[in-house]
Design a protein around this motif. Sequence first.
Motif, short mmCIF file in Angstrom:
data_model
loop_
_atom_site.label_atom_id
_atom_site.label_comp_id
_atom_site.label_asym_id
_atom_site.label_seq_id
_atom_site.Cartn_x
_atom_site.Cartn_y
_atom_site.Cartn_z
N ALA A 86 0.83 -1.21 0.00
CA ALA A 86 0.00 0.00 0.00
C ALA A 86 0.87 1.26 0.00
CB ALA A 86 -0.93 -0.01 1.21
N GLY A 87 2.18 1.09 -0.10
CA GLY A 87 3.08 2.24 -0.20
C GLY A 87 3.79 2.60 1.08
N HIS A 88 3.55 1.84 2.16
CA HIS A 88 4.14 2.20 3.46
C HIS A 88 5.58 1.74 3.61
CE1 HIS A 88 0.80 3.97 5.71
NE2 HIS A 88 0.06 3.29 4.85
N THR A 89 6.31 2.48 4.44
CA THR A 89 7.68 2.11 4.80
C THR A 89 7.63 1.20 6.02
OG1 THR A 89 8.28 4.34 4.17
CG2 THR A 89 9.93 3.10 5.44
N ILE A 90 8.41 0.14 6.01
CA ILE A 90 8.53 -0.71 7.20
C ILE A 90 9.92 -0.46 7.77
CG2 ILE A 90 8.36 -3.07 8.13
CD1 ILE A 90 5.81 -2.08 6.64
N THR A 91 9.96 0.11 8.96
CA THR A 91 11.27 0.36 9.57
C THR A 91 11.86 -0.98 10.01
OG1 THR A 91 10.36 0.67 11.77
CG2 THR A 91 10.56 2.65 10.41
N GLU A 92 13.17 -1.01 10.17
CA GLU A 92 13.85 -2.28 10.44
C GLU A 92 13.29 -2.97 11.70
OE1 GLU A 92 18.35 -4.00 10.96
OE2 GLU A 92 18.05 -1.88 10.59
N LEU A 93 13.01 -4.25 11.57
CA LEU A 93 12.48 -5.02 12.72
C LEU A 93 13.63 -5.49 13.59
CD1 LEU A 93 9.87 -7.25 10.83
CD2 LEU A 93 9.54 -4.97 11.81
N PHE A 94 13.42 -5.47 14.89
CA PHE A 94 14.46 -5.97 15.80
C PHE A 94 13.81 -6.50 17.08
CE2 PHE A 94 13.81 -1.49 16.63
CZ PHE A 94 13.79 -1.39 18.01
N PRO A 95 14.51 -7.43 17.75
CA PRO A 95 13.93 -7.97 18.98
C PRO A 95 14.05 -6.97 20.14
CG PRO A 95 16.08 -8.96 18.56
CD PRO A 95 15.81 -8.03 17.42
N THR A 96 13.01 -6.84 20.91
CA THR A 96 13.11 -5.99 22.11
C THR A 96 12.37 -6.69 23.25
OG1 THR A 96 12.48 -3.86 23.06
CG2 THR A 96 11.28 -4.52 21.12
N GLU A 97 12.70 -6.30 24.47
CA GLU A 97 12.20 -7.01 25.66
C GLU A 97 12.53 -8.51 25.48
OE1 GLU A 97 10.72 -5.02 28.33
OE2 GLU A 97 11.81 -3.73 26.96
N VAL A 98 13.83 -8.78 25.41
CA VAL A 98 14.31 -10.11 25.07
C VAL A 98 15.57 -10.39 25.91
CG1 VAL A 98 15.70 -9.14 23.14
CG2 VAL A 98 15.00 -11.51 23.04
N PRO A 99 15.80 -11.64 26.32
CA PRO A 99 17.03 -11.92 27.07
C PRO A 99 18.30 -11.55 26.29
CG PRO A 99 15.47 -13.72 27.33
CD PRO A 99 14.90 -12.80 26.27
N ILE A 100 19.31 -11.09 27.04
CA ILE A 100 20.59 -10.67 26.44
C ILE A 100 21.55 -11.86 26.50
CG2 ILE A 100 22.57 -9.11 26.77
CD1 ILE A 100 20.61 -7.17 28.21
N THR A 101 22.32 -12.07 25.43
CA THR A 101 23.33 -13.14 25.45
C THR A 101 24.68 -12.53 25.80
OG1 THR A 101 23.62 -12.91 23.06
CG2 THR A 101 22.13 -14.63 23.80
N VAL A 102 25.46 -13.23 26.64
CA VAL A 102 26.77 -12.72 27.02
C VAL A 102 27.84 -13.79 26.77
CG1 VAL A 102 25.78 -11.17 28.78
CG2 VAL A 102 26.70 -13.37 29.46
N LEU A 103 29.08 -13.33 26.66
CA LEU A 103 30.17 -14.23 26.28
C LEU A 103 30.95 -14.77 27.48
CD1 LEU A 103 31.51 -11.95 23.41
CD2 LEU A 103 30.39 -14.18 23.13
N ASP A 104 30.79 -14.16 28.65
CA ASP A 104 31.66 -14.47 29.80
C ASP A 104 31.56 -15.94 30.20
OD1 ASP A 104 32.37 -11.49 30.71
OD2 ASP A 104 30.32 -11.63 29.98
N SER A 105 32.73 -16.51 30.49
CA SER A 105 32.79 -17.96 30.74
C SER A 105 31.97 -18.37 31.96
CB SER A 105 34.24 -18.40 30.91
OG SER A 105 34.82 -17.66 31.96
N PHE A 106 31.92 -17.50 32.99
CA PHE A 106 31.17 -17.88 34.19
C PHE A 106 29.66 -17.91 33.93
CE2 PHE A 106 30.00 -13.52 34.95
CZ PHE A 106 31.10 -12.78 34.53
N VAL A 107 29.24 -17.35 32.81
CA VAL A 107 27.83 -17.49 32.42
C VAL A 107 27.69 -18.72 31.53
CG1 VAL A 107 25.93 -16.47 31.11
CG2 VAL A 107 27.28 -15.06 32.67
N ARG A 108 28.57 -18.79 30.54
CA ARG A 108 28.49 -19.89 29.56
C ARG A 108 28.71 -21.27 30.20
NH1 ARG A 108 26.68 -18.93 24.29
NH2 ARG A 108 26.31 -16.69 24.27
N ASP A 109 29.53 -21.30 31.27
CA ASP A 109 29.73 -22.62 31.91
C ASP A 109 28.64 -22.90 32.96
OD1 ASP A 109 30.33 -21.21 34.23
OD2 ASP A 109 32.47 -21.64 34.17
N ARG A 110 27.64 -22.05 32.99
CA ARG A 110 26.43 -22.22 33.82
C ARG A 110 26.67 -22.08 35.33
NH1 ARG A 110 22.21 -25.78 30.64
NH2 ARG A 110 22.93 -25.34 28.56
#
Length: 441
Positions: free
Chosen positions: A194-218
């Motif tokens: 219909a001619g509308h612009t769709i701005t870029e979609l992105f996840p929000t209100e979502v868990p954050i992923t981190v790289l730190d080993s003390f998180v990754r090793d649970r």
Amino acid sequence: MSQQVIVIGGGPSGLMAAIAAADAGASVLLLDKGEALGRKLAISGGGRCNVTNAKDIDELIRFIPGNGRFLYSALSSFGNRQIIDFFTALGIALKEEDHGRMFPVSDKAKTVVDALLAKVRALGVNIRTSCAVKQLLMSELPLDVNRFAGNHVHGVLTEDDETLQAKAVIIATGGCSVPHTGSTGDGYPWARAAGHTITELFPTEVPITVLDSFVRDRTLQGLSLRNIALTVWSPKAKKVKTHEGDLIFTHLGLSGPAALRCSQYVVKTLKTFACSEIKLTIDLVPPCHANEVEQTLRSTAKRESKKALKNVLKACFSEWQLPERLIPTLLGLCQIDGELTAPQISNNAWQTLTLYIKQFPLHANGTLSLSEAFITGGGVSIKEIDPRTMASQLAAGLYFCGEVMDIHGYTGGYNITAAFASGHCAGRSAAQFAISEANPL
Ligand SMILES: Cc1cc2nc3c(=O)[nH]c(=O)nc-3n(C[C@H](O)[C@H](O)[C@H](O)COP(=O)(O)OP(=O)(O)OC[C@H]3O[C@@H](n4cnc5c(N)ncnc54)[C@H](O)[C@@H]3O)c2cc1C
């Protein structure tokens, strides 16, 4: 088959749009591709449905960081007060919890969904479930009535190739998060056509992923922190955003209110700076200044001068209501031996401990996916929608409401409020447009 208004999508925005349109005297057809209506609403707020929030309108808008101001007019005529009155009139008593969050007294989302459905039915709205819309029916307007660059929407085509005519069509198809609820982003290509612009979609209100080993090793998986402050940092060491609240460590990173609220800033900062990771810090005791934290550490150690540092920390953590389970990770990050006693600890070590308590460091590399997010950021650009009516400024007879638009709020009842407010506005305006004698279509 022809009616005045077709609403596509039976989530909170579409249900409210159908109610407002029917209340304004229009004949309304509500279509949903699912077998049941309000499927996302039924799982919202942990299955209790956080219907709205009791905050003042300006505060509500502040908690809708994705274009909340666009909703000023809609919220002014149908905001949280009207939502509360609406449900009260339907016999659904609401109660206020922390941070202004409003829930049904029954604590069951089903109560809210059932009340909306009963109202829709009572107003004579024609409902068709398991009816997926494929595209909008559009044609060009004659030039003399054309203030819409040629397009007008006059109905929909279903997946079964059935043509359904209407004077006005409301797109209330939601975003594309948690797709098993029916929100699969179907409205975006129709809006684009219909001619509308769709701005870029992105996840929000979502868990954050981190790289730190003390998180990754649970090591910290399942650990909850209460009333901390989480900060997102830019690669230039500038604070991007801080949110206070609770937080929980998951096997991949961080969840809980503070993490969910910060998540959109993680997504945007990674994108803006085109980097693969950014720094996050947790202030474990936001009410205490760093000097106060150091003072507490030192004075506790002085009192307990024979105790090992790890036990001194236990006493301090108990005072700050922090979980002991975090202590080994904290000591590991600071590279301080927890078996040392107070006299063996250097000034430098006290300062390092204080710094890590006030700025516990983590490294984020993203978030979970859009389909796993609570909310979809981005959508139909609000620049092409009239905020007073939710009408398309590009196609006559076309209206939008709810999460399909480029509007997103924090969790806490703000998204459902945005859906109800915009739905009410779109329904009422579409009905007026469809009924209006001046309607040339
Ligand atoms: C787990 C979870 C918890 C949440 N908790 C909260 C909360 O506590 N507070 C809060 O404010 N918000 C919360 N939200 C967000 C809130 O539920 C949404 O913002 C809100 O439901 C959006 O309403 P909507 O009407 O725009 O779209 P939706 O609720 O997504 O409804 C869209 C409807 O359109 C239908 N549809 C889609 N495509 C088609 C098609 N082609 N043809 C026909 N029908 C179609 C779908 O079947 C669906 O029924 C939560 C979300 C999730 C996932």
